[in-house]
Design a protein around this motif. Sequence first.
Motif, PDB file in Angstrom:
ATOM      1  N   THR A   1       0.845  -1.178   0.000  1.00  0.00           N
ATOM      2  CA  THR A   1       0.000   0.000   0.000  1.00  0.00           C
ATOM      3  C   THR A   1       0.885   1.234   0.000  1.00  0.00           C
ATOM      4  O   THR A   1       1.695   1.414   0.910  1.00  0.00           O
ATOM      5  CB  THR A   1      -0.919   0.030   1.246  1.00  0.00           C
ATOM      6  OG1 THR A   1      -1.739  -1.127   1.235  1.00  0.00           O
ATOM      7  CG2 THR A   1      -1.807   1.270   1.243  1.00  0.00           C
TER       8      THR A   1
ATOM      9  N   MET B   1      -2.851   2.624   7.109  1.00  0.00           N
ATOM     10  CA  MET B   1      -2.940   1.745   5.949  1.00  0.00           C
ATOM     11  C   MET B   1      -1.625   1.546   5.202  1.00  0.00           C
ATOM     12  O   MET B   1      -1.397   0.491   4.621  1.00  0.00           O
ATOM     13  CB  MET B   1      -3.969   2.319   4.963  1.00  0.00           C
ATOM     14  CG  MET B   1      -5.403   2.286   5.450  1.00  0.00           C
ATOM     15  SD  MET B   1      -6.027   0.605   5.689  1.00  0.00           S
ATOM     16  CE  MET B   1      -6.192   0.050   3.981  1.00  0.00           C
ATOM     17  N   ALA B   2      -0.790   2.584   5.131  1.00  0.00           N
ATOM     18  CA  ALA B   2       0.282   2.577   4.143  1.00  0.00           C
ATOM     19  C   ALA B   2       1.519   1.800   4.590  1.00  0.00           C
ATOM     20  O   ALA B   2       1.860   1.769   5.765  1.00  0.00           O
ATOM     21  CB  ALA B   2       0.663   4.012   3.815  1.00  0.00           C
ATOM     22  N   ASP B   3       2.189   1.174   3.620  1.00  0.00           N
ATOM     23  CA  ASP B   3       3.528   0.628   3.843  1.00  0.00           C
ATOM     24  C   ASP B   3       4.562   1.715   3.566  1.00  0.00           C
ATOM     25  O   ASP B   3       5.527   1.865   4.283  1.00  0.00           O
ATOM     26  CB  ASP B   3       3.779  -0.564   2.917  1.00  0.00           C
ATOM     27  CG  ASP B   3       2.785  -1.675   3.174  1.00  0.00           C
ATOM     28  OD1 ASP B   3       2.605  -2.030   4.351  1.00  0.00           O
ATOM     29  OD2 ASP B   3       2.164  -2.152   2.222  1.00  0.00           O
TER      30      ASP B   3
ATOM     31  N   TRP C   1       6.495   4.269   5.776  1.00  0.00           N
ATOM     32  CA  TRP C   1       5.473   5.058   6.466  1.00  0.00           C
ATOM     33  C   TRP C   1       5.945   5.589   7.813  1.00  0.00           C
ATOM     34  O   TRP C   1       5.676   6.731   8.172  1.00  0.00           O
ATOM     35  CB  TRP C   1       4.177   4.264   6.636  1.00  0.00           C
ATOM     36  CG  TRP C   1       4.265   3.139   7.642  1.00  0.00           C
ATOM     37  CD1 TRP C   1       4.627   1.859   7.375  1.00  0.00           C
ATOM     38  CD2 TRP C   1       4.005   3.198   9.055  1.00  0.00           C
ATOM     39  NE1 TRP C   1       4.627   1.113   8.528  1.00  0.00           N
ATOM     40  CE2 TRP C   1       4.240   1.902   9.572  1.00  0.00           C
ATOM     41  CE3 TRP C   1       3.601   4.210   9.920  1.00  0.00           C
ATOM     42  CZ2 TRP C   1       4.085   1.597  10.928  1.00  0.00           C
ATOM     43  CZ3 TRP C   1       3.450   3.908  11.268  1.00  0.00           C
ATOM     44  CH2 TRP C   1       3.685   2.613  11.757  1.00  0.00           C
ATOM     45  N   SER C   2       6.679   4.741   8.552  1.00  0.00           N
ATOM     46  CA  SER C   2       7.022   5.173   9.913  1.00  0.00           C
ATOM     47  C   SER C   2       8.054   6.306   9.874  1.00  0.00           C
ATOM     48  O   SER C   2       8.025   7.206  10.723  1.00  0.00           O
ATOM     49  CB  SER C   2       7.529   3.993  10.734  1.00  0.00           C
ATOM     50  OG  SER C   2       8.629   3.396  10.085  1.00  0.00           O
TER      51      SER C   2
ATOM     52  N   ARG D   1      -1.040   3.030  15.022  1.00  0.00           N
ATOM     53  CA  ARG D   1      -0.097   1.979  14.698  1.00  0.00           C
ATOM     54  C   ARG D   1       1.289   2.346  15.210  1.00  0.00           C
ATOM     55  O   ARG D   1       1.691   3.498  15.142  1.00  0.00           O
ATOM     56  CB  ARG D   1      -0.085   1.937  13.184  1.00  0.00           C
ATOM     57  CG  ARG D   1       0.506   0.794  12.512  1.00  0.00           C
ATOM     58  CD  ARG D   1       0.275   1.066  11.023  1.00  0.00           C
ATOM     59  NE  ARG D   1       0.973   0.118  10.220  1.00  0.00           N
ATOM     60  CZ  ARG D   1       1.203   0.297   8.929  1.00  0.00           C
ATOM     61  NH1 ARG D   1       0.783   1.400   8.334  1.00  0.00           N
ATOM     62  NH2 ARG D   1       1.835  -0.597   8.247  1.00  0.00           N
TER      63      ARG D   1
ATOM     64  N   ARG E   1       5.566   1.673  15.305  1.00  0.00           N
ATOM     65  CA  ARG E   1       6.600   1.395  14.325  1.00  0.00           C
ATOM     66  C   ARG E   1       6.830  -0.109  14.132  1.00  0.00           C
ATOM     67  O   ARG E   1       7.000  -0.579  13.037  1.00  0.00           O
ATOM     68  CB  ARG E   1       7.888   2.088  14.770  1.00  0.00           C
ATOM     69  CG  ARG E   1       9.055   1.894  13.877  1.00  0.00           C
ATOM     70  CD  ARG E   1      10.216   2.681  14.410  1.00  0.00           C
ATOM     71  NE  ARG E   1      10.046   4.090  14.135  1.00  0.00           N
ATOM     72  CZ  ARG E   1      10.578   4.691  13.069  1.00  0.00           C
ATOM     73  NH1 ARG E   1      11.273   4.010  12.213  1.00  0.00           N
ATOM     74  NH2 ARG E   1      10.407   5.973  12.883  1.00  0.00           N
TER      75      ARG E   1
ATOM     76  N   ARG F   1      -0.173  -4.248  11.869  1.00  0.00           N
ATOM     77  CA  ARG F   1      -1.209  -3.221  11.788  1.00  0.00           C
ATOM     78  C   ARG F   1      -2.348  -3.625  12.712  1.00  0.00           C
ATOM     79  O   ARG F   1      -2.876  -4.729  12.604  1.00  0.00           O
ATOM     80  CB  ARG F   1      -1.687  -3.187  10.341  1.00  0.00           C
ATOM     81  CG  ARG F   1      -2.656  -2.106  10.030  1.00  0.00           C
ATOM     82  CD  ARG F   1      -3.110  -2.239   8.587  1.00  0.00           C
ATOM     83  NE  ARG F   1      -2.201  -1.619   7.655  1.00  0.00           N
ATOM     84  CZ  ARG F   1      -1.693  -2.213   6.588  1.00  0.00           C
ATOM     85  NH1 ARG F   1      -1.987  -3.465   6.331  1.00  0.00           N
ATOM     86  NH2 ARG F   1      -0.904  -1.570   5.781  1.00  0.00           N
TER      87      ARG F   1
END
Lengths: 338, 286
Positions: free
Chosen positions: A33, A210-212, A228-229, B260, B262, B266
């Motif tokens: 994603t 949602m996102a990777d 994402w992180s 979420r 790190r 999820r």
Amino acid sequence: MLTIEKLRVTHRTRNGTVLAVDGVDLTLRRGETLGLVGESGCGKSTLARAVMRLTPPASGRILLDGTDVTRLRGRAAAPFTARVQMVFQDPAASLDPRYTVARAIAEPLLPTVRDAAERARRVAALMDDVGLARALADRLPHQLSGGQRQRVAIARAIAPRPDVVVLDEPVSALDVSLQAQVLNLLVDLQERHGLAYLFIGHDIGVVRHMADRVAVMYLGRIVEIGDWSDVVDEPAHPYTRALMAAAPAANPDAGRAATRTVLAGELPSPFAPPPGCAFHTRCPLAVERCRREAPALRDAADGRRVACHLAPAPSAETNPAQTNPTEANNFRPLRRLP
Amino acid sequence: MKANNPLIVVRDLSIAFAGAKAVDGLSFTVAAGEVTALVGESGSGKTVSGLSIAGLAPPEARITGRVTLAGADILGRTPRERRLAGHPAVSMVFQDPQAALNPVLTIGEQIVEAVRADGRTGARAAAARALELLDLVRIPEPGRRFSEYPHRLSGGMRQRVVIALALAASPVALVADEPTTALDVTIQAQILQLLIRLKDELGMALLLITHDLGVVAEAADRVLLMRDGRLLEDRGVRDFFDGPRHPYGRALLAARPGRRTRRGPRPRLADTSAPCLIGGEGSGAC
């Protein structure tokens, strides 16, 4: 799997020509994603429309598994059309008000599934797949709740068994609890069918969930892209930082509107984009160079890419002997749900 | 009136449409200088409650109960009737500034019209007041914006104009119904900050109607949680976020995406299972 190369899309209007998408490079990998965020008017929806080949690009290419599909038309385009599908923001507007649930879901199957009984079986299976009770098959869109309508739109999108689904703000018209249900459904479907999502959103919380990977757009360009992180929690571009800081806090101790610094001003007119870095008019860090010279998207720390003169370059240990600085080299395997 | 006296007192407010109860025995107070958030999902009755406090409920609504503003009974009275009775004003800010503005009148004409609704202000004084209001909501170059039409403005600037219109009646309380929902996240933060500053500068009470718990965390002093026309919780904002007492409040907090971390998978979002009003039995969709 899906590759976008130097894509430029222009809109001609009475007031002149707008460069809505200005040289965007992106790749979307199987099953991942990619979140695409930015303010209204940044070009994210135009980019989505170009990927769907609803808007012809001025230049650049869209490749699907290496095949250039940018200018395919008619019969030649059909196999590729099925592989990239889209879910729009407002299901009330994207569904035909006179089509029942079953007919709406059957419609995208018509060209490929000729047998009516087989089609009915596929429709029933799709309804199960998206969590719609079979009893709803004969309902019209106005007899459904917002969440149910969006499930119908999702069933239509996955009906041709696509590899890529473009999700343009798929939950922003829904209540919080319905948002949660539709997001959970999208995650389940992704796992079950190995779908890749291009997830467009302005709600950082939803994209974060949602996102990777996340790409941030400003005035038609990608200004930052990465895991994402990294992008959400430790943004490198000053615009990303401002965007993340503007997102509402999770609880009252994390931030109060009365005391926080908010990004001043609004998106500049795309008819007259500022010279140099497009963000320099609102950037708290802008220096002389930013007013003259537009920064290119280049590799920065943590394997992300940032279009900012001031972003630190990757250190030797995090990026050893990088000879070919492409996005693919910076990709780190992502953690999936168990 | 003492400083911590409630400005608005709502007692046993019920609102019904053609026999269907939208609001059922709602009681709460709103204090001046405070941001009170009325929180709930679509259909919880929060908007129609706000409308009836502002005197803007549709005429077919059957309203019972009692709403007092600084001691005066205002329920069932339109803004005009309230003005003629000498009551202070309660103004409303709506979600969609595009719909709240008249596309064929200039910004200035619309604000002047709102200022002159009191029947006492002359054209010249009203124009001066309109410019003052545009300045108050921090619209750059108010003199130029005065003679422009709404379509020339961005969504954020339009919402500022809508707020200026609401302030034209010099209200003691502002009911803001999802004032930031239609806006971009950076502009949302600007508008929220503006509303809070105006509340402080003008000493108003602010009743913020929203379904967005992020907005509540940012802005509210007190949280009123509604569902199916009933009040489930009435608590200070920190208490609410520390742990709502009602299971519905807990589910709403857990349903927010973006919690979420790190590392790790999820998280699955909580399902608040709001009852479906449109007969979706067993559909799982609502």
